[in-house]
Design a protein around this motif. Sequence first.
Motif, PDB file in Angstrom:
ATOM      1  N   ARG A   1      -7.068  -3.484  -9.312  1.00 19.04           N
ATOM      2  CA  ARG A   1      -6.620  -3.176  -8.341  1.00 19.04           C
ATOM      3  C   ARG A   1      -5.956  -2.410  -8.331  1.00 19.04           C
ATOM      4  NH1 ARG A   1      -6.125  -5.874  -2.792  1.00 19.04           N
ATOM      5  NH2 ARG A   1      -7.176  -3.547  -1.825  1.00 19.04           N
TER       6      ARG A   1
ATOM      7  N   THR B   1      -0.632  -8.233  -5.901  1.00 19.29           N
ATOM      8  CA  THR B   1      -2.596  -7.510  -5.375  1.00 19.29           C
ATOM      9  C   THR B   1      -2.288  -7.624  -7.692  1.00 19.29           C
ATOM     10  OG1 THR B   1      -3.690  -6.135  -5.540  1.00 19.29           O
ATOM     11  CG2 THR B   1      -1.626  -5.168  -5.901  1.00 19.29           C
TER      12      THR B   1
ATOM     13  N   ALA C   1       0.946  -1.911  -0.378  1.00 17.10           N
ATOM     14  CA  ALA C   1      -0.045   0.191  -0.109  1.00 17.10           C
ATOM     15  C   ALA C   1       0.994   1.216  -0.465  1.00 17.10           C
ATOM     16  CB  ALA C   1      -1.087   0.274   1.118  1.00 17.10           C
TER      17      ALA C   1
ATOM     18  N   THR D   1      -6.030   2.154  -8.791  1.00 16.11           N
ATOM     19  CA  THR D   1      -5.700   3.218  -7.333  1.00 16.11           C
ATOM     20  C   THR D   1      -5.077   4.012  -8.346  1.00 16.11           C
ATOM     21  OG1 THR D   1      -4.774   0.987  -6.057  1.00 16.11           O
ATOM     22  CG2 THR D   1      -3.720   2.853  -6.425  1.00 16.11           C
TER      23      THR D   1
ATOM     24  N   SER E   1     -12.337   1.119  -3.752  1.00 19.49           N
ATOM     25  CA  SER E   1     -12.094  -0.677  -4.624  1.00 19.49           C
ATOM     26  C   SER E   1     -10.888  -0.882  -3.735  1.00 19.49           C
ATOM     27  CB  SER E   1     -11.217   0.091  -5.508  1.00 19.49           C
ATOM     28  OG  SER E   1     -10.383   0.767  -5.848  1.00 19.49           O
ATOM     29  N   ARG E   2     -10.100  -0.498  -2.864  1.00 18.55           N
ATOM     30  CA  ARG E   2      -9.376  -1.042  -2.027  1.00 18.55           C
ATOM     31  C   ARG E   2     -10.005  -1.786  -0.272  1.00 18.55           C
ATOM     32  NH1 ARG E   2      -4.499  -1.507  -4.350  1.00 18.55           N
ATOM     33  NH2 ARG E   2      -3.490  -1.158  -1.728  1.00 18.55           N
TER      34      ARG E   2
ATOM     35  N   ARG F   1     -11.687  -4.451   1.265  1.00 20.23           N
ATOM     36  CA  ARG F   1     -11.382  -6.375   1.430  1.00 20.23           C
ATOM     37  C   ARG F   1     -12.836  -6.874   1.821  1.00 20.23           C
ATOM     38  NH1 ARG F   1      -6.591  -5.598   2.055  1.00 20.23           N
ATOM     39  NH2 ARG F   1      -6.594  -6.730   4.152  1.00 20.23           N
TER      40      ARG F   1
ATOM     41  N   THR G   1      -6.114  -9.927  -2.354  1.00 22.31           N
ATOM     42  CA  THR G   1      -4.391  -9.540  -2.232  1.00 22.31           C
ATOM     43  C   THR G   1      -3.487 -10.650  -3.002  1.00 22.31           C
ATOM     44  OG1 THR G   1      -4.605 -10.915  -0.276  1.00 22.31           O
ATOM     45  CG2 THR G   1      -4.842  -8.702   0.109  1.00 22.31           C
TER      46      THR G   1
END
Length: 312
Positions: free
Chosen positions: A245, A241, A12, A249, A287-288, A290, A299
């Motif tokens: 995803r 990832t 991240a 970002t 979207s990030r 979970r 992931t």
Amino acid sequence: MNASPRPRLLAAGAATVTVVLWASAFVAIRSAGDAYSPGALALGRLLAGTLALGALCVVRRVGWPPRSAWRGIAISGVLWFGVYMVVLNWGEQEVDAGTAALVVNVGPLLIALLGSRLLGDPLPPRLLAGMAVSFAGAVTVGLSMSGGGGSSLLGVALCLLAAVAYAAGVVAQKPALGRASALQVTTFGCLVGTVVCLPFAGQLVHEVAAAPASATLNMVYLGVFPTALAFTTWAYALARTTAGRMGATTYAVPALVVLMSWLVLGEVPGPLTLAGGALCLAGVAVSRSRSRATARVVTGEPRPEAPARESA
């Protein structure tokens, strides 16, 4: 179990570094683009990036990638480092900033679709919902910025080609990251892009002699930070990832561009622009996120019945 959050936090953090530096690239391109033509700017940027990455590889004694990674490296190098950078620079000279933002932001949607089709990446509802919100925000930002300059059909086509090249390059890069390190994939992809742009060497030599120092420094900045550093942190995060995803970002970039233009260039955004930027960030957050049931899949952690290489 206690060690599992650390890789996610590092990924991240790498993704955050990427989007911040890519957002700053738009400000630098605006300055350098006044003195450099699209191909010369792309080549100068890639040369600076290749030199920085090559020096790092020498210091860290990084060898050549394995043969199995070269297909993905070569495709991403040609399409993303080469074609994308030249075509985007050219397209942004033919359309206003808002139109460019609208068309290029089709890229993350294409990444998700191609990743699902070619890589078998999942498309969880939260990812799709977040991308829809972010795309609406990008459209809002684009509409609020449109009208400041002329737009042509050629410019729209070039921006669309840039989005396609970007998406295809990312999807091609993903399998290579299962066979080579992020630094190897980025370094040699940048080298391939440099070779692709060598036909612009004559323009670069001619324009460097006439360009102001500020424009040349911006070009070097583009090569060292938004290219060498940001593409490496991107590859590091992408290896951990899914392509979809990671593509989602990048919808944080328009919001950061608005903020940086405000702080650096004194371009005060209007209410519609601010609202669009907020939507972009909200969509990225969705979207990030979970659900507990899909955390392992999203992931990229290997499932018990699947070989670990599939998750790389």
